[in-house]
Design an enzyme around this catalytic site. Structure first.
Site, PDB file in Angstrom:
ATOM      1  N   ASP A 147      -0.714  -4.879   3.166  1.00 27.14           N
ATOM      2  CA  ASP A 147      -1.234  -3.668   3.816  1.00 27.14           C
ATOM      3  C   ASP A 147      -0.619  -3.659   5.209  1.00 27.14           C
ATOM      4  OD1 ASP A 147      -4.580  -2.204   4.177  1.00 27.14           O
ATOM      5  OD2 ASP A 147      -2.605  -1.618   4.955  1.00 27.14           O
ATOM      6  N   ILE A 154      -0.622  -1.601   7.791  1.00 28.69           N
ATOM      7  CA  ILE A 154      -1.627  -1.332   8.833  1.00 28.69           C
ATOM      8  C   ILE A 154      -2.954  -1.092   8.112  1.00 28.69           C
ATOM      9  CG2 ILE A 154      -2.433   0.179  10.695  1.00 28.69           C
ATOM     10  CD1 ILE A 154       0.397   0.944  11.326  1.00 28.69           C
ATOM     11  N   ASP A 155      -3.863  -2.047   8.271  1.00 27.59           N
ATOM     12  CA  ASP A 155      -5.207  -1.843   7.714  1.00 27.59           C
ATOM     13  C   ASP A 155      -6.044  -1.310   8.871  1.00 27.59           C
ATOM     14  OD1 ASP A 155      -7.094  -1.982   5.595  1.00 27.59           O
ATOM     15  OD2 ASP A 155      -8.050  -3.607   6.709  1.00 27.59           O
ATOM     16  N   THR A 206      -5.709   2.441   9.490  1.00 29.36           N
ATOM     17  CA  THR A 206      -4.815   3.505   9.998  1.00 29.36           C
ATOM     18  C   THR A 206      -5.594   4.597  10.718  1.00 29.36           C
ATOM     19  OG1 THR A 206      -3.238   3.056   8.222  1.00 29.36           O
ATOM     20  CG2 THR A 206      -3.055   5.196   9.310  1.00 29.36           C
ATOM     21  N   GLU A 234       0.818  -1.219   0.000  1.00 30.04           N
ATOM     22  CA  GLU A 234       0.000   0.000   0.000  1.00 30.04           C
ATOM     23  C   GLU A 234       0.848   1.264   0.000  1.00 30.04           C
ATOM     24  OE1 GLU A 234      -2.538   0.539   3.388  1.00 30.04           O
ATOM     25  OE2 GLU A 234      -3.416   2.361   2.583  1.00 30.04           O
ATOM     26  N   ASP A 284      -6.137  -4.164   0.808  1.00 28.21           N
ATOM     27  CA  ASP A 284      -7.055  -4.238   1.962  1.00 28.21           C
ATOM     28  C   ASP A 284      -7.651  -5.636   2.110  1.00 28.21           C
ATOM     29  OD1 ASP A 284      -8.290  -0.984   1.065  1.00 28.21           O
ATOM     30  OD2 ASP A 284      -7.012  -1.465   2.774  1.00 28.21           O
TER      31      ASP A 284
END
Ligand SMILES: O=P(O)(O)O[C@H]1[C@H](O)[C@@H](O)[C@H](O)[C@@H](O)[C@@H]1O
Ligand SMILES: [Mg+2]
Ligand SMILES: [Mg+2]
Length: 292
Positions: free
Chosen positions: A94, A96-97, A99, A74, A210
């Site tokens: 990803d 940190i999905d 954020t 990402e 995601d």
């Protein structure tokens, strides 16, 4: 013919601990700290130095072992890399999905990692850090949550969706006949279908990173995944319905009205202008759990 390397995801409790210790200690220690936050496409699409740090850690660790492999990350894409899914072994990450949740210390943040060969997802991992829940699945070998098998066929009327950076009011109100939830992380949202905690999840505007991992977790738990118009799922289309059964998925497809979204693998310049048009209408995400 070149021998197709078989890739096995061996997630043992030891790997779980390793995974937790290695990648997410950075996230968990930063979770309570003040963060330097930057806007991406809208006030509901943020990035922190932790997102970028974790993605770099993951990619360099994997690249040391598999230098030939390709990546769709990402934050690498946000920095201008193209989204190109080829037949080569490819990691879709990803870091940190969720954020927005991470910035607000709302306890649903996940690391999402999928691995594809010949454009087919071989395995996916979603680790919900604060909950300490490791969802994973390998093609043809079932889906698991902290080592216990998952099965998606408990029927309720809970639908999970997102009212995030790319939402439009119309698509949210068509679901008012269901109990709707939104956790603020597409990856963990979608895993609720694999656990049977939700009947369906739908999203328009999310990105491949995601949901690449949670897609195989839903499928291996016995669920179905399709496009919001009922056609075959296309990871780059930014439109998805995941559900416990085709009947539930088709029921959702009949009420969801899609809005135009540029594909993930469209030229970055096009994607940017799309984001600017989206910026004009995006509603800032209120960081609450919507109980409708
Ligand atoms: O937190 P990220 O990885 O940016 O992903 C979120 C996305 O930015 C939001 O627009 C969506 O509403 C969330 O569901 C994603 O998790
Ligand atoms: Mg995400
Ligand atoms: Mg992210």
């Amino acid at each position: 013919m070149s021998r197709r390397r078989l890739y096995r995801l061996s997630v043992t409790s030891q790997t779980h601990t390793l995974f937790v210790a290695h990648e997410t200690s950075v996230i968990l220690s930063a979770f309570q700290q003040q963060k330097e936050v930057r806007l991406k496409s809208s006030p509901a699409d943020l990035v922190t130095e932790t997102d970028q740090q974790v993605e770099k850690m993951l990619i360099s660790a994997i690249r040391r072992k598999y230098p030939q492999h390709r990546f769709i990350g990402e934050e690498s894409v946000a920095a201008g890399e193209a989204v190109e899914l080829t037949d080569s072994p490819t990691w879709i990450i990803d870091p940190i999905d969720g954020t927005v949740n991470f910035v607000h210390r709302f306890p649903f943040v996940a690391v999402s990692i999928a691995f594809t060969v010949n454009k087919q997802t071989e395995f996916g991992i979603v680790y919900s850090c604060v909950e300490d829940k490791l969802f994973h699945a390998q093609r043809g070998r079932g889906a698991y949550l902290n080592g216990k098998p998952l099965c998606s066929d408990i029927h309720r009327c809970v639908v999970v969706t997102e009212i995030g950076a790319e939402s439009r009011s119309i698509t949210c109100c068509v679901l008012l006949c269901y109990s709707v939830r939104a956790l603020g992380t597409a990856a963990v949202d979608m895993c609720q279908v694999a656990t049977g905690g939700a009947d369906a999840y739908y999203h328009i505007g999310m990105h491949c990173w995601d949901i690449a991992a949670s897609t195989i977790i839903v499928l291996e738990a016995g669920g179905v995944v399709m496009d919001t118009d009922g056609s075959e799922f296309d990871m780059m289309s930014r439109k998805v319905i995941a559900a416990s059964s085709s009947a539930v998925a088709n029921g959702i497809a009949q009420v969801v009205q899609a809005f135009p979204c540029r594909r993930d693998n469209e030229a970055a310049s096009k994607r940017k202008c799309d984001t600017q048009s989206e910026r004009a209408v995006a509603q800032p995400t209120a960081c609450v759990l919507h109980e409708l």
